[in-house]
Design a protein around this motif. Structure first.
Motif, short mmCIF file in Angstrom:
data_model
loop_
_atom_site.label_atom_id
_atom_site.label_comp_id
_atom_site.label_asym_id
_atom_site.label_seq_id
_atom_site.Cartn_x
_atom_site.Cartn_y
_atom_site.Cartn_z
N ARG A 14 17.46 20.14 6.65
CA ARG A 14 16.36 21.10 6.77
C ARG A 14 15.05 20.43 7.19
N TRP A 18 12.87 21.55 10.30
CA TRP A 18 11.49 21.99 10.07
C TRP A 18 10.51 21.24 10.97
N GLU A 73 10.32 25.38 4.40
CA GLU A 73 11.15 26.52 4.06
C GLU A 73 10.83 27.79 4.86
N SER A 74 9.55 28.14 5.00
CA SER A 74 9.24 29.39 5.69
C SER A 74 7.87 29.33 6.38
N ASN A 95 12.82 31.56 8.12
CA ASN A 95 13.17 30.94 6.84
C ASN A 95 14.28 29.93 7.07
N SER A 97 17.10 27.43 5.14
CA SER A 97 17.79 27.17 3.86
C SER A 97 18.92 26.20 4.11
N THR A 104 21.49 23.35 8.12
CA THR A 104 20.38 24.26 7.85
C THR A 104 20.65 25.61 8.49
#
Length: 166
Positions: A14, A18, A73-74, A95, A97, A104
């Protein structure tokens, strides 16, 4: 107001995903028919994109603002602008996760309001073009992230300790 949404899984941690999706310099080239990208800051940038809906074709100037709602995360994106006498105002949420396999999952939703000559073309034409742009954007994003995954694998192989032959 039109709503579009979807999800896909990336075989990367993740944090790596990100960092990629929050970097306008890396995500910008994934935008279909991107003609110009001006990054004002990590959270604000401007694009010039080519758009074609049915017989109407032209360029749109868009300003994108990113707000992180939960780091790694978001986030929420606001996209505003116009061209060809039309306006677009979009609010998007993404989002991230973790998956059980260490990858991810990216979930996204976009609410869009369109006005002007493009809006008068009808919902089916707009939905078809929005679907094409979205599919192309996420195909490009998947391809770019696959490249990151290959780079991570290559780096891991290069930095791995050689096996002892004793």
């Amino acid at each position: 107001m039109r709503t579009y949404q979807g999800d896909f899984v990336i075989d990367l941690p993740r944090q790596t995903v990100w960092e990629f999706v929050m970097d306008p310099q890396r995500v910008g080239p994934c935008v279909p028919d991107l003609l110009k990208l001006d990054v004002e800051s990590e959270t604000r940038f401007h694009t010039l994109v080519r758009v074609g809906v049915g017989p109407v074709r032209g360029k749109f100037n868009l300003t994108v603002e990113v707000a992180v709602t939960e780091p790694e995360e978001s986030a929420e994106l606001s996209v505003r602008g116009g061209g060809m006498g039309s306006r677009v105002d979009m609010k998007a949420k993404l989002n991230l996760s973790d998956t059980e396999s260490g990858g991810t999952k990216l979930d996204w939703r976009c609410d869009a309001a369109i006005s002007g000559p493009i809006a008068s073309l009808g919902g089916r034409m707009i939905d078809n073009e929005a679907r094409k742009i979205t599919e192309k954007l996420f195909a490009n994003l998947r391809e770019a992230l696959s490249s990151v995954s290959e780079q991570v694998a290559a780096t891991s192989t290069e930095t791995a300790e050689p096996e002892s032959t004793d």
